[in-house]
Design a protein around this motif. Structure first.
Motif, PDB file in Angstrom:
ATOM      1  N   ALA A 155      11.175   4.335  -2.323  1.00 30.00           N
ATOM      2  CA  ALA A 155      11.973   3.117  -2.471  1.00 30.00           C
ATOM      3  C   ALA A 155      11.122   1.962  -2.990  1.00 30.00           C
ATOM      4  CB  ALA A 155      12.611   2.743  -1.134  1.00 30.00           C
ATOM      5  N   LEU A 156       9.921   1.815  -2.470  1.00 31.39           N
ATOM      6  CA  LEU A 156       9.046   0.738  -2.912  1.00 31.39           C
ATOM      7  C   LEU A 156       8.668   0.916  -4.377  1.00 31.39           C
ATOM      8  CD1 LEU A 156       7.386  -1.775  -2.476  1.00 31.39           C
ATOM      9  CD2 LEU A 156       5.587  -0.366  -1.438  1.00 31.39           C
ATOM     10  N   TYR A 157       8.417   2.148  -4.783  1.00 29.05           N
ATOM     11  CA  TYR A 157       8.080   2.400  -6.187  1.00 29.05           C
ATOM     12  C   TYR A 157       9.232   1.979  -7.106  1.00 29.05           C
ATOM     13  CZ  TYR A 157       7.160   4.835 -10.546  1.00 29.05           C
ATOM     14  OH  TYR A 157       6.975   5.120 -11.885  1.00 29.05           O
ATOM     15  N   GLN A 158      10.437   2.350  -6.753  1.00 31.16           N
ATOM     16  CA  GLN A 158      11.580   2.014  -7.602  1.00 31.16           C
ATOM     17  C   GLN A 158      11.907   0.529  -7.548  1.00 31.16           C
ATOM     18  OE1 GLN A 158      14.231   5.096  -5.940  1.00 31.16           O
ATOM     19  NE2 GLN A 158      14.131   6.152  -7.908  1.00 31.16           N
ATOM     20  N   GLN A 159      11.766  -0.080  -6.368  1.00 29.07           N
ATOM     21  CA  GLN A 159      12.007  -1.522  -6.256  1.00 29.07           C
ATOM     22  C   GLN A 159      10.977  -2.332  -7.046  1.00 29.07           C
ATOM     23  OE1 GLN A 159      12.300  -2.704  -2.114  1.00 29.07           O
ATOM     24  NE2 GLN A 159      13.787  -1.082  -1.662  1.00 29.07           N
ATOM     25  N   LYS A 381      -2.994  -6.979  -1.030  1.00 31.95           N
ATOM     26  CA  LYS A 381      -2.451  -8.340  -1.157  1.00 31.95           C
ATOM     27  C   LYS A 381      -1.042  -8.302  -1.725  1.00 31.95           C
ATOM     28  CE  LYS A 381      -3.372 -12.818  -3.349  1.00 31.95           C
ATOM     29  NZ  LYS A 381      -4.296 -13.589  -4.243  1.00 31.95           N
ATOM     30  N   ASN A 382      -0.825  -7.465  -2.731  1.00 34.12           N
ATOM     31  CA  ASN A 382       0.506  -7.358  -3.338  1.00 34.12           C
ATOM     32  C   ASN A 382       1.499  -6.705  -2.376  1.00 34.12           C
ATOM     33  OD1 ASN A 382      -0.474  -8.535  -5.662  1.00 34.12           O
ATOM     34  ND2 ASN A 382      -0.790  -6.603  -6.733  1.00 34.12           N
ATOM     35  N   ILE A 383       1.050  -5.723  -1.614  1.00 26.77           N
ATOM     36  CA  ILE A 383       1.930  -5.073  -0.649  1.00 26.77           C
ATOM     37  C   ILE A 383       2.304  -6.031   0.474  1.00 26.77           C
ATOM     38  CG2 ILE A 383       2.042  -3.242   1.102  1.00 26.77           C
ATOM     39  CD1 ILE A 383       0.444  -1.462  -0.771  1.00 26.77           C
ATOM     40  N   SER A 384       1.402  -6.936   0.831  1.00 20.33           N
ATOM     41  CA  SER A 384       1.665  -7.885   1.924  1.00 20.33           C
ATOM     42  C   SER A 384       2.831  -8.819   1.611  1.00 20.33           C
ATOM     43  CB  SER A 384       0.409  -8.698   2.230  1.00 20.33           C
ATOM     44  OG  SER A 384       0.118  -9.605   1.167  1.00 20.33           O
TER      45      SER A 384
END
Length: 392
Positions: A155-159, A381-384
């Protein structure tokens, strides 16, 4: 960054590598013959290893001269993800128990809070009965609850703007792909698409059982507990007489129970002669070693006051782990093929999940020339900035 990077394969290595690049500013596309979210009957695809992980972050059944470096990088990333409450990540107190004196594997030195069981009260150690002389250790281990973690990863990859294209590739198709940079995460399909220098292409077949609606197993400190337990060879062994282990990994939708480690060859028709009717149970037409139930039942009943039966709500699975070879099975390097720059990332054996972030960061380092430490910091940092609740 406008140049697109194509990743072949939608297993955990492919998704994690593509996500890493996508979150660091690259345009990526995953090309895959099988989309995980579209597979209803996973037992029809035993070669798709990411459908069957136990998903403990331990480097079991994998061979690489860079194992320590890649494992530590991946392990530290998983710990940071857990701090950010990424779905499905827990910390287990994981036991590795033996009914004989074993050689301690090198990876024990890399695990956090390692402790020999000699220093622990007997009633805290997974065991079959109180008259067994046991050896082993316990450590803190990241565990990825696959029913939560893998869907969140996709889901995170597609979002994040990544795309997944369903297409079965052949070797002749590589030169026509719409990218100059290709990352090969096709697992056991790798030798069909690219030349592979390894002569013996080894796979390991394994059996897993999912016991639905089973409770989490916890200790007195309310820590989730899991185990690998190896009895004497005359209790449970393979066709060659090598002792086998059983294991239990509790997760929120039940227990994952195993296992078996039956080695065969990728390009041969393996008969798996270690299974015969007298030593197996059968559920839904799938045979599996009866010790997966009998030994786990002994341990769970004696140590944790839990039990289960063959007639319970149990779903069996049979999947393959692509070991490749026992000298340096992990293939993690770059070459030029059909005018493309190809980065190989496969041959993870039983540690595909375990090494996923370490290998993804290493591939990204090769592409960008940035140091892995710098890439790790930027990626976290980007994931946060992501709302984790939207991934659940």
């Amino acid at each position: 960054m406008s140049d697109k990077i194509i990743i072949i394969g939608s297993g955990v290595s492919g998704i994690t590598t593509a996500l890493t690049l996508q979150l660091l500013g690259y345009e990526t596309e995953i090309i895959t013959a099988k989309v995980p979210t579209e597979i209803a009957n996973k037992n029809a695809h035993p070669d798709f290893a990411s459908l069957f992980p136990s998903a403990s972050i331990i480097p079991h059944s994998v061979y690489s001269h860079r194992l320590e470096e890649l494992f530590k990088l991946s392990q530290s990333f998983f710990y940071e993800l857990r701090k950010q409450v990424f779905p499905g990540l827990t910390i287990n107190k994981h036991f590795e128990i033996f009914e004989f004196e074993p050689d301690q594997p090198n990876y024990c030195e890399w695990m956090l809070n390692l402790e020999l069981i000699d220093n622990l009260p007997d009633d805290t150690i997974p065991r079959r009965s109180d008259d067994k002389s046991l050896n082993g250790w316990v450590f803190d281990c990241v565990f990825a609850d696959w029913s939560l973690y893998f869907p969140a990863l996709i889901a995170l990859y597609q979002q994040s703007g990544g795309t997944i294209t369903k297409q079965k590739l052949a070797r002749k198709d590589i030169s026509n792909l719409s990218s100059e940079v290709i990352i090969n995460c096709s697992g056991a399909g790798g030798p069909l698409l690219f030349e592979d220098p390894s002569e013996n292409q080894l796979i390991m077949r394994g059996h897993l059982l999912h016991k639905a609606n089973a409770p989490l197993i916890t200790n007195s400190a309310d820590e989730i507990t899991s185990y690998n337990y190896t009895p004497q060879p005359d209790v449970y062994s393979d066709a060659e007489g090598n002792t086998c282990d059983v294991y239990c990994y509790p997760r929120k939708d039940g227990w994952i129970l195993g296992g078996s480690r039956q080695v065969g060859e990728l390009k041969k028709s393996n008969t798996w002669e270690s299974l015969n009717d007298s030593s197996t149970y059968t559920i839904d037409g799938i045979q599996f070693p009866q010790e997966i139930i009998s030994l786990n039942n002994e341990i769970l009943s004696y140590t944790y006051d839990h039990s289960f039966e063959v007639s319970d709500d149990i779903t069996p699975s049979v999947g393959y782990r692509y070991i490749r070879n026992r000298k340096n099975g992990l293939r993690l390097h770059q070459e030029n093929v059909s005018g493309k720059t190809v980065y190989h990332n496969y041959g993870h054996g039983g540690a595909g999940v375990t090494l996923s972030w370490g290998c993804a960061l290493e591939i990204t380092h090769e592409i960008t020339t940035k140091k892995t430490k710098e890439l790790k910091t930027e990626l976290l940092k980007n994931i946060s900035k992501i709302d984790m609740k939207k991934l659940s």
